[in-house]
Design an enzyme around this catalytic site. Structure first.
Site, PDB file in Angstrom:
ATOM      1  N   HIS A 216      17.013  78.355 -37.135  1.00  0.00           N
ATOM      2  CA  HIS A 216      15.656  77.946 -36.412  1.00  0.00           C
ATOM      3  C   HIS A 216      15.529  78.454 -35.043  1.00  0.00           C
ATOM      4  CE1 HIS A 216      17.722  75.186 -33.727  1.00  0.00           C
ATOM      5  NE2 HIS A 216      18.385  74.912 -34.537  1.00  0.00           N
ATOM      6  N   ASP A 343      33.356  67.656 -47.485  1.00  0.00           N
ATOM      7  CA  ASP A 343      34.801  67.820 -46.847  1.00  0.00           C
ATOM      8  C   ASP A 343      35.295  66.759 -45.993  1.00  0.00           C
ATOM      9  OD1 ASP A 343      36.826  69.045 -45.433  1.00  0.00           O
ATOM     10  OD2 ASP A 343      36.478  70.762 -46.849  1.00  0.00           O
ATOM     11  N   SER A 358      23.871  74.093 -36.179  1.00  0.00           N
ATOM     12  CA  SER A 358      22.696  74.759 -36.644  1.00  0.00           C
ATOM     13  C   SER A 358      23.073  76.346 -36.631  1.00  0.00           C
ATOM     14  CB  SER A 358      21.554  74.603 -35.817  1.00  0.00           C
ATOM     15  OG  SER A 358      21.113  73.482 -35.912  1.00  0.00           O
TER      16      SER A 358
END
Length: 397
Positions: A216, A343, A358
């Site tokens: 992003h 996980d 991110s």
């Protein structure tokens, strides 16, 4: 009879509206990856025809781009639109997952607020608004807050000419600085000249030397708009603390940017990631033999996948996730997939998806498929990811 005429007119207007919407909804420019089919949805009477085609030869053959123009016609009678289609060779990339430092420099200073100066509003009636980018003062280029302050003080209260940009359009205005009690001159604008932080490197393209991060863009926290950049740096960083995410309280990877260890440059800040050129590949432990193909969105399946992250000792590890939903038709933003961390080791470390993750690359069936972009605040185990094919296309625009 009047009723029939009115009904016919309404029907014709509706038909015209349907055709107009269909034509205008077709993009002017389309980027495809190799083997990806062009999907321009058209209704009866709208035909597509290839009118011209050429190959743009770049300095690196692996980045060769084929371009063609598609003519859109109505009932084969007259052309109503042209769509430019570029096809980029689907090269392999090396998924990363390293935490790195990011510094962006604007091609001006961003207006983030306004305030009175000695009871006056020097900016009033100038047209300047929050979100505008000031580029020059009296024809002197300003790229930092310090340069702006210097130009304003040098005016000694005389009117200055300011150039600023709003949504790509340049404007010019005059503003008269106000003298403060401290014998300084101000124009009543709060400004910012760049941004910095840490994030996750997504992939490296061995064929071009380019690198993608974040998935992003970086927006200004005050204006909520993408920061327009002139340049930027990629630097090494050191993780100092991992704050676990909780419901309603996003976690965070905290770190220190090593200012003296620049490893690359940045030239694009987009809604689908930050892109640049990597100079020091050894610093990130890149092995070109670990290159993977990029999956087209139609190849991605719901179910198990993995992400790569280097959270400890800068060693990349794979962690399990699950792809819950795939939004194949969403090309407007970076929320292409809904994912969930499964996980247990990663959940124990981070509590799920946290700020700083991110850009973490996602792998499924031996192919790079995308990168993490968002966390759901009320459920840190879940978040969104962007398609890898979108990132590759964005990098080649």
């Amino acid at each position: 009879m009047n009723f029939i005429k009115k009904s016919l007119i309404i029907i014709l207007l509706l038909i015209s509206l349907i055709y107009t919407v269909n034509i205008t909804s077709m993009p002017k420019n389309v980027i495809l990856l190799e083997n990806e089919e062009l999907d321009l949805k058209q209704i009866l009477g709208i035909t597509l025809k290839e009118s011209k085609k050429e190959v743009l030869q770049t300095s690196n053959d692996s980045n060769k781009i084929e371009t063609k123009t598609i003519s859109v016609s109505l009932f084969n009678l007259f052309n109503v639109k042209e769509v430019n289609v570029s096809t980029v060779k689907n090269t392999k990339v090396v998924p990363l997952g390293n935490i790195i430092g990011i510094k962006l420099y604007s091609n001006g200073v961003l207006v983030i607020g306004m305030t009175e100066v000695e009871g006056k509003k020097p900016y009033e009636n100038t047209g300047i608004k929050e979100g505008d980018l000031i580029t020059t003062v009296d024809n002197v280029t300003v790229t930092t807050t310090e340069e702006l302050i210097k130009c304003v003080n040098n005016s000694q209260g005389k009117q200055v000419k300011i150039k600023y940009i709003r949504e790509g359009t340049e404007y010019v205005t005059d503003i008269e600085p106000v003298k403060t009690k401290e014998d300084k001159y101000k124009i009543g604008l709060w400004v910012r000249d760049g941004a910095c932080g840490i994030g996750t490197a997504t992939y490296y393209d061995p064929g071009t030397g380019k690198i993608a991060t974040l998935g992003h863009g970086i927006v200004d926290r005050d204006t909520d708009k993408l920061i327009t950049i002139e340049s930027g740096k990629l630097l090494t960083s050191t993780i100092t603390k991992i704050k676990k995410g909780e419901k309603g309280n996003p976690g965070e990877i905290k770190g220190i940017i090593n200012d003296n260890q620049t490893i690359g440059s940045i030239n694009l800040n987009t809604d689908f990631g930050i892109y640049g050129n990597l100079k020091e590949i050894n610093t990130l432990g890149i092995d070109k033999n670990n290159s993977l193909e990029i999956a087209l969105k139609n190849e991605i399946k719901t179910g198990e996948a993995t992400i790569l992250l280097a959270l400890e000792d800068e060693i990349r590890k794979e962690y399990k996730i699950e792809i819950k939903k795939i939004y194949k038709n969403n090309t407007e933003d970076n929320k292409s997939m809904l994912i969930e961390i499964t996980d247990e080791k990663l959940i124990e470390k981070t509590g799920g998806i946290i700020q700083g993750m991110s850009g973490a690359p996602i792998i499924q069936n031996g192919k790079f498929i995308g990168a993490i972009t968002h966390v759901l605040v009320n459920n840190p185990l879940q978040g969104y990811a962007v398609f890898g094919e979108i990132m590759i296309k964005q990098m080649n625009i």
